[in-house]
Every structure is written in C-alpha cells, then in structure tokens.
Scaffold this motif. Structure first.
Motif, PDB file in Angstrom:
ATOM      1  N   GLN A 106       0.854  -1.192   0.000  1.00  0.00           N
ATOM      2  CA  GLN A 106       0.000   0.000   0.000  1.00  0.00           C
ATOM      3  C   GLN A 106       0.890   1.243   0.000  1.00  0.00           C
ATOM      4  OE1 GLN A 106      -2.212  -0.902   3.529  1.00  0.00           O
ATOM      5  NE2 GLN A 106      -3.815  -2.001   2.419  1.00  0.00           N
ATOM      6  N   ARG A 107       1.214   1.720  -1.185  1.00  0.00           N
ATOM      7  CA  ARG A 107       2.222   2.770  -1.328  1.00  0.00           C
ATOM      8  C   ARG A 107       1.759   4.110  -0.754  1.00  0.00           C
ATOM      9  NH1 ARG A 107       4.079   1.417  -7.568  1.00  0.00           N
ATOM     10  NH2 ARG A 107       4.545  -0.768  -7.211  1.00  0.00           N
ATOM     11  N   THR A 108       0.521   4.500  -1.055  1.00  0.00           N
ATOM     12  CA  THR A 108       0.028   5.788  -0.563  1.00  0.00           C
ATOM     13  C   THR A 108      -0.037   5.800   0.954  1.00  0.00           C
ATOM     14  OG1 THR A 108      -1.286   6.045  -2.581  1.00  0.00           O
ATOM     15  CG2 THR A 108      -1.854   7.445  -0.711  1.00  0.00           C
ATOM     16  N   ILE A 109      -0.534   4.716   1.543  1.00  0.00           N
ATOM     17  CA  ILE A 109      -0.617   4.645   3.001  1.00  0.00           C
ATOM     18  C   ILE A 109       0.780   4.638   3.616  1.00  0.00           C
ATOM     19  CG2 ILE A 109      -1.274   3.105   4.902  1.00  0.00           C
ATOM     20  CD1 ILE A 109      -3.809   2.441   3.385  1.00  0.00           C
ATOM     21  N   CYS A 110       1.724   3.935   2.998  1.00  0.00           N
ATOM     22  CA  CYS A 110       3.114   3.974   3.480  1.00  0.00           C
ATOM     23  C   CYS A 110       3.639   5.402   3.485  1.00  0.00           C
ATOM     24  CB  CYS A 110       4.001   3.098   2.594  1.00  0.00           C
ATOM     25  SG  CYS A 110       3.917   1.341   2.984  1.00  0.00           S
ATOM     26  N   HIS A 111       3.338   6.144   2.428  1.00  0.00           N
ATOM     27  CA  HIS A 111       3.793   7.535   2.354  1.00  0.00           C
ATOM     28  C   HIS A 111       3.196   8.359   3.488  1.00  0.00           C
ATOM     29  CE1 HIS A 111       4.799  11.455   0.822  1.00  0.00           C
ATOM     30  NE2 HIS A 111       3.534  11.762   0.693  1.00  0.00           N
ATOM     31  N   TYR A 112       1.888   8.174   3.751  1.00  0.00           N
ATOM     32  CA  TYR A 112       1.252   8.902   4.848  1.00  0.00           C
ATOM     33  C   TYR A 112       1.959   8.609   6.175  1.00  0.00           C
ATOM     34  CZ  TYR A 112      -2.810   9.743   1.781  1.00  0.00           C
ATOM     35  OH  TYR A 112      -3.650  10.141   0.782  1.00  0.00           O
ATOM     36  N   ILE A 113       2.210   7.330   6.437  1.00  0.00           N
ATOM     37  CA  ILE A 113       2.771   6.924   7.728  1.00  0.00           C
ATOM     38  C   ILE A 113       4.213   7.414   7.878  1.00  0.00           C
ATOM     39  CG2 ILE A 113       3.373   4.924   9.151  1.00  0.00           C
ATOM     40  CD1 ILE A 113       1.016   3.443   7.857  1.00  0.00           C
ATOM     41  N   VAL A 114       4.987   7.314   6.782  1.00  0.00           N
ATOM     42  CA  VAL A 114       6.383   7.773   6.839  1.00  0.00           C
ATOM     43  C   VAL A 114       6.437   9.277   7.065  1.00  0.00           C
ATOM     44  CG1 VAL A 114       8.485   8.052   5.475  1.00  0.00           C
ATOM     45  CG2 VAL A 114       7.288   5.870   5.476  1.00  0.00           C
ATOM     46  N   GLU A 115       5.606  10.031   6.342  1.00  0.00           N
ATOM     47  CA  GLU A 115       5.612  11.485   6.491  1.00  0.00           C
ATOM     48  C   GLU A 115       5.142  11.902   7.881  1.00  0.00           C
ATOM     49  OE1 GLU A 115       6.803  13.799   4.312  1.00  0.00           O
ATOM     50  OE2 GLU A 115       7.559  12.002   3.351  1.00  0.00           O
ATOM     51  N   ALA A 116       4.328  11.072   8.532  1.00  0.00           N
ATOM     52  CA  ALA A 116       3.890  11.393   9.887  1.00  0.00           C
ATOM     53  C   ALA A 116       4.993  11.175  10.920  1.00  0.00           C
ATOM     54  CB  ALA A 116       2.662  10.551  10.247  1.00  0.00           C
ATOM     55  N   GLY A 117       6.089  10.483  10.541  1.00  0.00           N
ATOM     56  CA  GLY A 117       7.228  10.337  11.442  1.00  0.00           C
ATOM     57  C   GLY A 117       7.483   8.936  11.948  1.00  0.00           C
ATOM     58  N   ALA A 118       6.906   7.925  11.306  1.00  0.00           N
ATOM     59  CA  ALA A 118       7.133   6.551  11.771  1.00  0.00           C
ATOM     60  C   ALA A 118       8.591   6.151  11.559  1.00  0.00           C
ATOM     61  CB  ALA A 118       6.216   5.589  11.026  1.00  0.00           C
ATOM     62  N   SER A 119       9.075   5.288  12.457  1.00  0.00           N
ATOM     63  CA  SER A 119      10.460   4.819  12.346  1.00  0.00           C
ATOM     64  C   SER A 119      10.570   3.773  11.247  1.00  0.00           C
ATOM     65  CB  SER A 119      10.915   4.216  13.672  1.00  0.00           C
ATOM     66  OG  SER A 119      12.178   3.593  13.520  1.00  0.00           O
ATOM     67  N   LEU A 120      11.606   3.921  10.433  1.00  0.00           N
ATOM     68  CA  LEU A 120      11.856   2.964   9.356  1.00  0.00           C
ATOM     69  C   LEU A 120      12.896   1.926   9.752  1.00  0.00           C
ATOM     70  CD1 LEU A 120      11.825   5.693   6.691  1.00  0.00           C
ATOM     71  CD2 LEU A 120      10.545   3.602   6.369  1.00  0.00           C
ATOM     72  N   MET A 121      13.451   2.063  10.972  1.00  0.00           N
ATOM     73  CA  MET A 121      14.496   1.144  11.417  1.00  0.00           C
ATOM     74  C   MET A 121      13.974   0.039  12.328  1.00  0.00           C
ATOM     75  SD  MET A 121      16.153   3.943  10.273  1.00  0.00           S
ATOM     76  CE  MET A 121      16.511   5.250  11.432  1.00  0.00           C
ATOM     77  N   LYS A 122      12.688   0.114  12.716  1.00  0.00           N
ATOM     78  CA  LYS A 122      12.140  -0.900  13.608  1.00  0.00           C
ATOM     79  C   LYS A 122      12.074  -2.256  12.911  1.00  0.00           C
ATOM     80  CE  LYS A 122       9.272   0.959  17.294  1.00  0.00           C
ATOM     81  NZ  LYS A 122       9.904   0.048  18.237  1.00  0.00           N
ATOM     82  N   THR A 123      12.312  -3.308  13.673  1.00  0.00           N
ATOM     83  CA  THR A 123      12.265  -4.661  13.110  1.00  0.00           C
ATOM     84  C   THR A 123      11.179  -5.468  13.800  1.00  0.00           C
ATOM     85  OG1 THR A 123      13.955  -5.413  14.685  1.00  0.00           O
ATOM     86  CG2 THR A 123      14.715  -4.655  12.524  1.00  0.00           C
ATOM     87  N   ASP A 124      10.619  -6.435  13.066  1.00  0.00           N
ATOM     88  CA  ASP A 124       9.617  -7.323  13.651  1.00  0.00           C
ATOM     89  C   ASP A 124      10.316  -8.543  14.274  1.00  0.00           C
ATOM     90  OD1 ASP A 124      10.440  -8.798  11.486  1.00  0.00           O
ATOM     91  OD2 ASP A 124       8.563  -8.606  10.371  1.00  0.00           O
ATOM     92  N   GLN A 125       9.537  -9.563  14.632  1.00  0.00           N
ATOM     93  CA  GLN A 125      10.127 -10.741  15.279  1.00  0.00           C
ATOM     94  C   GLN A 125      11.087 -11.492  14.363  1.00  0.00           C
ATOM     95  OE1 GLN A 125       6.887 -13.126  16.747  1.00  0.00           O
ATOM     96  NE2 GLN A 125       6.568 -11.851  18.564  1.00  0.00           N
ATOM     97  N   GLN A 126      10.914 -11.361  13.055  1.00  0.00           N
ATOM     98  CA  GLN A 126      11.820 -12.018  12.116  1.00  0.00           C
ATOM     99  C   GLN A 126      13.039 -11.166  11.790  1.00  0.00           C
ATOM    100  OE1 GLN A 126       9.384 -12.873   8.725  1.00  0.00           O
ATOM    101  NE2 GLN A 126       8.197 -14.457   9.773  1.00  0.00           N
ATOM    102  N   GLY A 127      13.123  -9.991  12.404  1.00  0.00           N
ATOM    103  CA  GLY A 127      14.261  -9.104  12.164  1.00  0.00           C
ATOM    104  C   GLY A 127      14.153  -8.282  10.897  1.00  0.00           C
ATOM    105  N   ASP A 128      12.947  -8.160  10.300  1.00  0.00           N
ATOM    106  CA  ASP A 128      12.768  -7.415   9.056  1.00  0.00           C
ATOM    107  C   ASP A 128      12.350  -5.982   9.334  1.00  0.00           C
ATOM    108  OD1 ASP A 128      13.375  -9.626   7.549  1.00  0.00           O
ATOM    109  OD2 ASP A 128      11.278 -10.230   7.261  1.00  0.00           O
TER     110      ASP A 128
END
Length: 716
Positions: A658-680
C-alpha cells in the motif's frame, strides 16, 4: 456489419494527424536464394560499399508514400517507456488505439532515426516526444543529423522528473490523467515557435598542473549541445550523485544507455526525495563552497571573474529557457528586472546566473539567483575537476576550457491558449462580464474510485462556496478567488458545509470536455478559461480532503456528542464496548462511525486482544481516509506501536504494497528502522512482497532518517 464494409473510413475526429493506411505500402523482403545471390553478387557488393551507409540499405517492413494535403498535420509519436516512473509503457497503448500503429514508435527499440528517415518526405509533419527533456534532446539531435528541410516541429508530453522545457512550452510539469484525445488536439492546434540550441566545446586546460588532476574526472562532456542549461557546482554535484546511484552514465549522442538499477528509480516522487537527501549531505560536506576560486568566466569579451569572486557562488548556471530545477524561475519574473532584456528562448542570448546556498533555498519559494549578464558567447576556464551538468546529464569534468556558442534553432510546438472563452449556455450569447460559479471539491478517494462516472463523482463532491469572477477569467485568476473563499469570514465561503481548509496541493478538474473528469496541471492553468472546464459548477480535487461525507451511499455523521468535563465518566464496560465499536468501524472502513465515536470520547489508542491498534486495522482494510484521520488525531505513539508479532502498521502496509498509506505513515514520522520478530524492517517486508518501487522509496527515506539522526547527535 457487412453492409458497412464498403463505406470509406473518415479516420475519426483526429483525421488531420492520423497517417492514412493508403500511405503505407508493405515492402517485400528480398529473396535470398543461392541462384539469385550468385547473379547479383557484384551488384550486392557495390550496394554495400555505397555512400548511403548501412542505415540506407537496411530492409524495412513498410515504406511511406504520402499524398500531401494542406489540411493535414501528420504526427509521429515517440514514446520513451522508461520515463516518469514507466508511464511511457502505459501510455503507448493509448496512442496505438487512437492512431495508426505505424506512426507510434517505442524509443527503446532502436531510437528515432529509422522512423524519421521513413517519414522524411511527409509534408507538414509534426512530432510528439513522450518522455523527459532528455528524450526531447535525443530527438532534436537526431533531426540535426538528418538535416530535414524543413525540420518538423516537436511537441512534448512530459513524462520525466524535471520537464523544464515542457513547462516553458506550456506542456506542463508531468502527465497525470489527461485523455490522449485531448493531447492530440493540443498538438494539432499548437503554435510553432523557435528554440535556441547551444554548442559546447571542451578541451583540456593546458595551464592546469598535475596536482589539479582527479582520477575520477573525464575530459569529455556527456553532451556537446544543450537546450535548457549548462551548470557547474552544487547542483551538478547533487545530480551526479543521483546518476551514479542509479548506475546510469546518461544519454549518449545516439541513444540512452541501459540503467543498472532502473527498478530503484522509476518514480518521480522517489527521485525527488533522493535529490533532497543528496543535497542535504552535500550541504553538510560543503564540497562546492570554493567554486569561485577555480573558475574564470568571460562573456562576450567581458571578464566576470571579479564579480563572481565577490559573490562567492556555489553554483553557476548558463540558462537558455526561463525554467530550471523542476519549474523554478531563477532569472525572476519579467517585471522584476530593468537592467536586462526580458528572457526569451529564441533571442540568441544566454542568461548567466550565480547562486549562493541562500538563493538556492529561496528559489523554491519564488526567489531568484544573482543576475550576472546576458550574452551570446561564453568562454569558461576551470583550474580543477568540477562537477558539471548539461541538460541534467552530469559528469566530473577535469580542468578544461569550455566555449559556449549558438548552434542553431530547433522548431518546437508550444501549447496554445484558446483565443476566446466559450459562453456558458449558448454560442449565440456574448461572454458575461461576471460569472457566479459554485465551487465543489472532491477527495482523492472518490476521484480514484469514480472519475470515470461523472454523475456519481458530482454527487460525491462537497460544496465549498461560491465565487464571482470576470467572464473571461483563466484558471490562474480563478485560483486566487477560490483560495480567498475560506479567508473571508463574511463572504460566500463562510457558509461552507465543511470546515476543513483547502490543502496547498489542490488542482482543477475538467468536467465538460471529456467523457470523464481529469486533472489540469497547475503549470497549464493560464491556458484554460473557467468557461472551458465548468458550466454552472466548478470542481476541484483536494488530495488531503478527509472522508467522503457528501456521498449518498455513506451515512451522514450525526451531531457530535457532548464532551464537556461535566459529562458522566463512562464505566469500564462502556469503555470496553466503545473500544470494540472503534475496532469494528476501522475493520468496516466506516469513517463516519469512527469519527462519531472519537467525538463521543472514544480512545484512538485502543487495542484488541492481539495488541493490534486501530491503525493496524485501517491499514489491513486499505482505508486511506481512516488512516489519515488516525494520523491527524491519535497520539504519535500509535505510529510505532507493535502487535504481538512485533509488526508496526508500517510493516503491515509495506507487506501489502500500500504505497500511498506507506507515504502517509512515513511522512507522519514513523520509524523505518524498527524490526519485527523475524528481524525485518519495513523496507525488507516490501522486498519480500516483490514491490521494488516501494522498497526503494522506503530505503531512500530510511537513509534520510539516518542522516537526520546523525545530524541531531552531532548537534548535541
């Protein structure tokens, strides 16, 4: 329909630009039998060694035998499928449908030369170049080599990133969704104008010492002619970093080289983000601050070096057209300077402009650089390796002596403004002195879903107010009136049903001249009259408009419940039920219900039994309106909140593509370095979903976040 087989074909509404089938003759491939080859061996040898060259003797599947007509403007369409986020690959199908397929050419299949040779005898020929400014330059250089008399004029459908030449000739800054039929009409009606083209001749500087040499520098410029600009310093360094990252050395004289990583740079938005990040890092490094110490500039015999050393610019631009750097006007507007002649693209003069870092930053908000001179000839001498760029094609040029002089003038097509506005109701009535028009705005959600259904989209629009404009107003003037609507407390806009103000990104919609709505590029607003796109009501698209409350198929939100401090405190069971209702509203994409519950005191940070927030559920359903509402009203902690498997909402959006929603979330200040349980990270989730465009965007933003973090740590 057998009875219609014998009827002559009229070639449709675009008959003037369509190549008739009667002009095209199929060419038979020569037989290559052993007997024939023996008899014609000597003749074959003579043909190969003739002065026509290999291109002339090459077999082609068809030949053109035109029948000239003064009413016809036959069109050749060249499409670069790699331009503008691969838009070209999509639009070429539309041209094949509207035109004769034999007049539409894919530039990745051998370039424009062969097609131009086949059609060189066609009278009144026009060319449509679909791509960026580099594509246009490629076609113009090929026309120079073929020396067609007269040269066919070239129109532009902008698909690239900057599109400064297209903006100069009124074709806009990029293609959105204008119907191909409309584009063909503009090409047919456009005005023929001239464009100066400038020669570049570079030779090594004999006065440069061995200590000034750079192993990574080259002695050759990427192009020996430019149409837009030639520059050196800061902007060229940023462009060079971008091109090296995409693994592309640029356009050669004959054809473009293949990109090493095209999938990483097939989005105009992502390309601009990469430019921003590279410019920021270059600013920190200060690599162009000593530019004035290493250059000498002589214009028409006058040495400008002392003036340049006083200014201490970080960038010097030799400009042929008014536009630069994706639409800015570095020379300023015509009324602002009295010491110089107005800037033109056909006057045989170059504008020389110096930029400091301050004036470069001001350029994006309407500023301009330091005007140095206007001249016909430049001699530029550099004493060390300096980044330069020719029409966006960069290189690091070794110490050189560069001479710039006028080469010739190309024939171009400029998009024309219609001479008179059509009356609103009847062609017999004169244009009224004033128009009173209702303004309605449409959300991006509704536009994407309904723009092919004009009636439903009109019903989904939200009334904004009424404007009164002169009858012959163009859209530029109308824009100023619309933006004043919500600034006038006693005006027509005060009774607007929606309190949400217009975003800076809104644009006009054409609701009358096509079978569907389509967006009008802001760079083309001065070419369109209000009466050409509206009758009694004018529609605008606001990409940041939340919700679709005017749509009849959605429930109308009720009045907000009281939220005063005197309201009774809800019990635990009521809080739990309100939270469950919020979750259900997010799951069902019920924006109105979610808004109603929030106004009644609902907690937007509520989680379900799996620790999934409302934002997680909104992302799952792909509801852009609910996502925007939560980002605007929920606490910032919701951005990086994780569910039981360690996923943030950005992980989820990336995995779903979901590219548009990703853009909204990133522009709002979400961290792009967080990893999930699989380390992704979110970028790695996009890669696993095989969405290379989204992964490249997230990688770019992740790099930018890291630079910001390092800068903050350095400041601390």
């Amino acid at each position: 329909m057998l009875q219609q087989i014998e009827e002559p074909c009229s070639l449709g509404v675009h008959a003037a630009v369509v190549i008739p089938p009667t002009w095209i003759l199929r060419a038979r491939r020569p037989q290559n039998t052993l007997k024939a080859s023996k008899k014609k061996k000597r003749a074959s040898f003579k043909r190969k060694s003739s002065k026509k060259g290999p291109e002339e003797g090459r077999w082609r599947p068809f030949i053109i035998r035109p029948t000239p007509s003064p009413l016809m403007k036959p069109l050749l369409v060249f499409v670069n499928p790699k331009s503008g986020g691969n838009q070209g690959a999509k639009i070429i199908q539309s041209f094949l449908w509207y035109l004769n397929p034999r007049q539409v050419f894919d530039l990745s299949q051998g370039g424009p030369r062969e097609a131009l040779e086949m059609y060189r005898k066609v009278h009144n020929l026009r060319i449509l170049a679909c791509g960026g400014d580099g594509t246009v330059g490629w076609i113009l250089s090929t026309l120079d080599q073929l020396r067609l008399k007269p040269p066919p004029p070239v129109a532009i459908l902008p698909l690239g990133t900057g599109n400064d030449l297209a903006r100069t000739l009124n074709w806009g800054g990029g293609y959105t969704d204008e119907p191909v039929s409309k584009i063909l009409s503009h090409v047919e009606e456009g005005n023929v104008v001239q464009l100066d083209r400038w020669d570049l001749h570079a030779e090594p500087n004999p006065e440069a010492g061995p200590e000034d040499r750079d192993e990574g520098a080259t002695d050759r410029l990427p192009l020996d002619v430019f149409n837009n600009y030639f520059s050196l310093g800061f902007d060229a360094h940023v462009t060079l970093e971008f091109h090296e990252s995409r693994g592309w050395a640029g356009w050669a004289q004959e054809c473009p080289q293949e990109e090493a990583n095209p999938e990483k740079f097939n989005s105009r938005f992502r390309n601009k983000m990469f430019y921003a990040g590279t410019a920021f890092s270059d600013f920190l490094m200060g690599s162009s601050k000593d530019l004035a110490k290493h250059i000498r500039v002589v214009c028409d015999g006058t040495d400008l070096t002392p003036k340049i050393q006083d200014l201490k610019p970080q960038c010097v631009v030799f400009l042929n057209i008014p536009r630069y750097c994706a639409g800015t006007m570095p020379w300023g507007h015509p009324g602002e300077h009295h010491d110089f002649e107005p800037q033109r693209h056909d006057d045989g003069y170059l504008e020389v402009i110096g930029f400091t870092m301050t004036s470069l930053a001001a350029l994006q908000v309407g500023g301009h650089g330091e005007r140095l001179t206007q001249c016909r000839e430049v001699v530029l001498t550099t004493s060390k390796a300096i980044p330069v760029q020719v029409d966006g094609e960069p290189c690091k040029l070794a110490a050189s002596r560069i001479r710039i002089a006028l080469r010739n003038q190309a024939t171009m097509v400029q998009k024309a403004k219609r001479r008179s506005a059509a009356p609103l109701h009847s062609d017999q009535q004169p244009v009224p002195e004033q128009l009173r028009i209702q303004v309605s705005r449409v959300s991006m959600h509704d536009y994407e879903a309904l723009h092919y259904d004009k009636e439903q989209l009109k019903e989904a629009s939200v009334p904004l107010g009424t404007v009164v404009v002169p009858g012959d107003s163009d859209l530029e003037l109308c824009r100023a009136h619309i933006e004043r609507l919500q600034q006038e407390p006693d005006g027509a806009g005060a009774k607007s049903p929606t309190c949400q103000k217009l975003s800076p990104k809104w644009c006009f919609l054409d609701a009358t001249t096509a079978s569907r709505f389509y967006r009008i590029d802001r760079a083309q607003e001065h070419l369109n009259y209000v009466t050409e796109i509206a009758q009694d009501e004018i529609y605008i698209l606001d990409p940041e408009l939340l919700g679709a409350s005017a749509r009849p198929d959605l429930p109308t939100p009720t009045s907000p419940l009281p939220t005063s401090p005197c309201s009774p405190t809800p019990r635990n069971g009521q809080v739990f039920r309100a939270g469950e209702e919020l979750i259900e509203a997010a799951k069902r994409n019920d924006f109105c219900k979610l808004q109603e519950l929030h106004r009644a005191g609902g907690d937007l940070m509520h989680r379900d039994e799996r620790s999934r927030t409302l934002l997680h559920h909104a992302v799952s359903t792909g509801s852009k309106d609910v996502v925007r509402y939560l980002l605007d009203h929920a606490p910032p902690e919701i951005l990086d909140a994780v569910e039981e498997n360690g996923e943030t909402c950005l992980h989820q959006a990336a995995a779903l593509g979901q590219r548009t929603i990703c853009h909204y979330i990133v522009e709002a200040g979400a961290s792009l370095m967080k990893t999930d349980q699989q380390g992704d990270t979110p970028r790695q989730r996009a890669e696993k979903a095989q969405d290379t465009e989204l992964a490249a965007y997230l990688e770019n933003r992740q790099h930018y976040q890291m630079i910001q973090r390092e800068d903050q740590e350095t400041a601390v």
